[in-house]
Scaffold this motif. Sequence first.
Motif, short mmCIF file in Angstrom:
data_model
loop_
_atom_site.label_atom_id
_atom_site.label_comp_id
_atom_site.label_asym_id
_atom_site.label_seq_id
_atom_site.Cartn_x
_atom_site.Cartn_y
_atom_site.Cartn_z
N ALA A 157 -67.65 -89.99 -20.30
CA ALA A 157 -67.47 -91.17 -19.44
C ALA A 157 -68.79 -91.92 -19.40
CB ALA A 157 -67.02 -90.75 -18.04
N PRO A 158 -68.95 -92.99 -20.16
CA PRO A 158 -70.26 -93.60 -20.35
C PRO A 158 -70.78 -94.46 -19.20
CG PRO A 158 -68.62 -94.80 -21.59
CD PRO A 158 -67.92 -93.60 -21.02
N HIS A 159 -69.91 -94.87 -18.28
CA HIS A 159 -70.30 -95.83 -17.24
C HIS A 159 -70.64 -95.10 -15.93
CE1 HIS A 159 -69.10 -99.16 -19.81
NE2 HIS A 159 -68.00 -98.48 -20.08
N TYR A 160 -71.89 -95.26 -15.49
CA TYR A 160 -72.42 -94.51 -14.35
C TYR A 160 -72.71 -95.50 -13.22
CZ TYR A 160 -75.01 -90.40 -12.53
OH TYR A 160 -75.46 -89.31 -11.82
N TYR A 161 -72.05 -95.31 -12.09
CA TYR A 161 -72.14 -96.27 -10.98
C TYR A 161 -72.95 -95.74 -9.80
CZ TYR A 161 -69.08 -99.69 -13.10
OH TYR A 161 -68.57 -100.66 -13.94
N TYR A 162 -73.49 -96.68 -9.05
CA TYR A 162 -74.22 -96.34 -7.82
C TYR A 162 -74.01 -97.47 -6.80
CZ TYR A 162 -77.83 -99.77 -9.20
OH TYR A 162 -78.49 -100.92 -9.55
N PRO A 163 -74.20 -97.21 -5.49
CA PRO A 163 -74.55 -95.92 -4.89
C PRO A 163 -73.29 -95.15 -4.52
CG PRO A 163 -74.56 -97.60 -3.20
CD PRO A 163 -74.21 -98.30 -4.49
N LYS B 24 -65.04 -73.01 15.32
CA LYS B 24 -64.66 -71.78 16.02
C LYS B 24 -63.16 -71.49 15.86
CE LYS B 24 -66.58 -71.20 20.00
NZ LYS B 24 -66.88 -71.32 21.47
N SER B 25 -62.36 -72.53 15.83
CA SER B 25 -60.92 -72.31 15.70
C SER B 25 -60.55 -71.81 14.30
CB SER B 25 -60.16 -73.61 16.00
OG SER B 25 -60.50 -74.63 15.08
N TYR B 26 -61.50 -71.84 13.37
CA TYR B 26 -61.29 -71.29 12.03
C TYR B 26 -62.07 -69.98 11.84
CZ TYR B 26 -59.05 -75.71 10.91
OH TYR B 26 -58.20 -76.79 10.91
N ASN B 27 -62.57 -69.45 12.95
CA ASN B 27 -63.26 -68.16 12.96
C ASN B 27 -64.54 -68.16 12.12
OD1 ASN B 27 -63.49 -65.45 13.85
ND2 ASN B 27 -62.69 -64.69 11.90
N VAL B 28 -65.24 -69.32 12.07
CA VAL B 28 -66.53 -69.40 11.38
C VAL B 28 -67.52 -70.15 12.23
CG1 VAL B 28 -65.45 -69.34 9.08
CG2 VAL B 28 -66.00 -71.54 10.14
N THR B 29 -68.79 -69.95 11.92
CA THR B 29 -69.87 -70.75 12.49
C THR B 29 -70.74 -71.24 11.34
OG1 THR B 29 -71.55 -70.82 14.25
CG2 THR B 29 -71.51 -68.85 12.85
N SER B 30 -71.61 -72.21 11.60
CA SER B 30 -72.35 -72.83 10.51
C SER B 30 -73.85 -72.88 10.78
CB SER B 30 -71.86 -74.27 10.29
OG SER B 30 -72.27 -75.12 11.35
N PHE B 31 -74.61 -73.02 9.70
CA PHE B 31 -76.04 -73.31 9.79
C PHE B 31 -76.42 -74.17 8.59
CE2 PHE B 31 -75.60 -69.40 7.38
CZ PHE B 31 -76.50 -69.53 6.33
N LEU B 32 -77.49 -74.94 8.73
CA LEU B 32 -77.93 -75.87 7.69
C LEU B 32 -78.50 -75.11 6.51
CD1 LEU B 32 -78.21 -78.95 7.22
CD2 LEU B 32 -80.53 -78.77 8.11
N ALA B 33 -78.05 -75.46 5.29
CA ALA B 33 -78.47 -74.68 4.13
C ALA B 33 -78.63 -75.53 2.86
CB ALA B 33 -77.49 -73.55 3.87
N GLY B 34 -78.77 -76.84 3.00
CA GLY B 34 -78.99 -77.65 1.81
C GLY B 34 -78.68 -79.12 2.04
N ASN B 35 -79.19 -79.96 1.16
CA ASN B 35 -78.90 -81.40 1.19
C ASN B 35 -79.25 -81.95 -0.18
OD1 ASN B 35 -78.97 -84.31 1.78
ND2 ASN B 35 -78.87 -83.66 3.92
N THR B 36 -78.41 -82.83 -0.71
CA THR B 36 -78.64 -83.36 -2.05
C THR B 36 -79.33 -84.72 -2.05
OG1 THR B 36 -76.56 -84.59 -2.21
CG2 THR B 36 -76.49 -82.25 -2.77
N GLY B 37 -79.48 -85.35 -0.89
CA GLY B 37 -79.92 -86.74 -0.88
C GLY B 37 -78.78 -87.65 -1.28
N CYS B 38 -79.02 -88.95 -1.26
CA CYS B 38 -77.97 -89.92 -1.59
C CYS B 38 -77.47 -89.69 -3.01
CB CYS B 38 -78.50 -91.34 -1.46
SG CYS B 38 -77.22 -92.60 -1.70
N GLN B 39 -76.16 -89.62 -3.15
CA GLN B 39 -75.57 -89.32 -4.44
C GLN B 39 -75.19 -90.59 -5.21
OE1 GLN B 39 -72.49 -86.35 -4.19
NE2 GLN B 39 -73.82 -84.88 -3.15
N MET B 40 -74.79 -90.38 -6.44
CA MET B 40 -74.37 -91.49 -7.29
C MET B 40 -72.89 -91.79 -7.05
SD MET B 40 -76.88 -92.73 -9.08
CE MET B 40 -76.29 -93.43 -10.62
N GLY B 41 -72.45 -92.93 -7.59
CA GLY B 41 -71.10 -93.40 -7.33
C GLY B 41 -70.07 -93.03 -8.36
#
Length: 362
Positions: A230-236, A141-158
């Motif tokens: 960048a060949p090395h992919y880490y998780y979680p 509210k102090s930033y003059n906005v309000t929010s609502f839920l609009a997405g989720n990606t699930g657990c991401q990679m590292g």
Amino acid sequence: MKRRDFLKVTGIGAAGAATLAAPAIAQSMPELKWRLTASWPKSLDTLWGGVELMTKLVAEATDNRFQIQAFSSGEIVPGLQVLDAVQNGTVEMGHTASYYYFGKDPTFAFGTAVPFGPNQRLNQAWYMLGGGRDLLNEFYKSYNVTSFLAGNTGCQMGGWFRKEINTVDDLKGLKMRIGGLAGRVMQKLGVVPQQLAAGDIYPALEKGTIDAAEWVGPYDDEKLGFNKVAPHYYYPGWWEGGPMLLGLVNLDKWNSLPKYYRSAIEQAGQSANSWMMAKYDQGNPLALKKLLAGGTKLHAYSPAIMQACLKATKEVYAETAATNPNFKKVLESLNGFTGNGYQWFQVAELGYDSFMARNPQS
């Protein structure tokens, strides 16, 4: 005359009454045209796809009397300036990750995800039913906005790294695209955090301006081409166990909306949220297989690195909460909800998922 007799005399049955009522209701609703700016490029059919679905559903629910035109990152403002555009009324709405605005106040991180925070189900359960939305909207509210839920990606990679990361010392001096509280945690371990929008990450990796980058997961990451440089992919992705994406609305515009239109926006956001989670669950497994077949090297963060990150996270939380009452208030709410949730999850959910992962059906 009784109502039933009146309908018989006039020849209007139930269907006819509904036919008359629908245009009357539609005519009573104002015609509005809003603009929405998002933090995502159109090339990401998960994040941008959620935006398109949401605006489509709002139009359909209001017989096209409430239309929201969506703009991707950079078309009106850069992807990391969505909050500012909504706050100052440049646009009425935004679709973004709240933690991008961590630099304004660390409390913004809770609108998306925090290091070693809850998974997607617990995160959105806290937001929807655990007091999270009220706490965050009180802060927003102090930033003059309000929010609502609009997405989720699930657990991401590292993240993607140009070289292997085997020890905590290997992190020292690395320039990594990572934002929010996670960047501050990594900084304690010697990383130099950088905050970049999606479209700026690949060029920075390719040129060596950064040494590593995290984004979302296999489906989106492959589209952005990180595996090529960048060949090395880490998780979680321990900093994003279940990151929410929020719709932000200019508070004055929200307060002026008819309740029906507010409901249409919120329901469209819920639909986009469900669709996005399903889209990632569909796309990530196949994308990871494709990446591995193409030479990507998959690594788990070592237990020593995970423990060092957890220790640094607790230090960051304590330091931030000591000087920021908003942060402290929201953190206590989230931790209380998450603690109860994981006590339940380890009884049935974890047991079942662990068994199924060890015993695939095909």
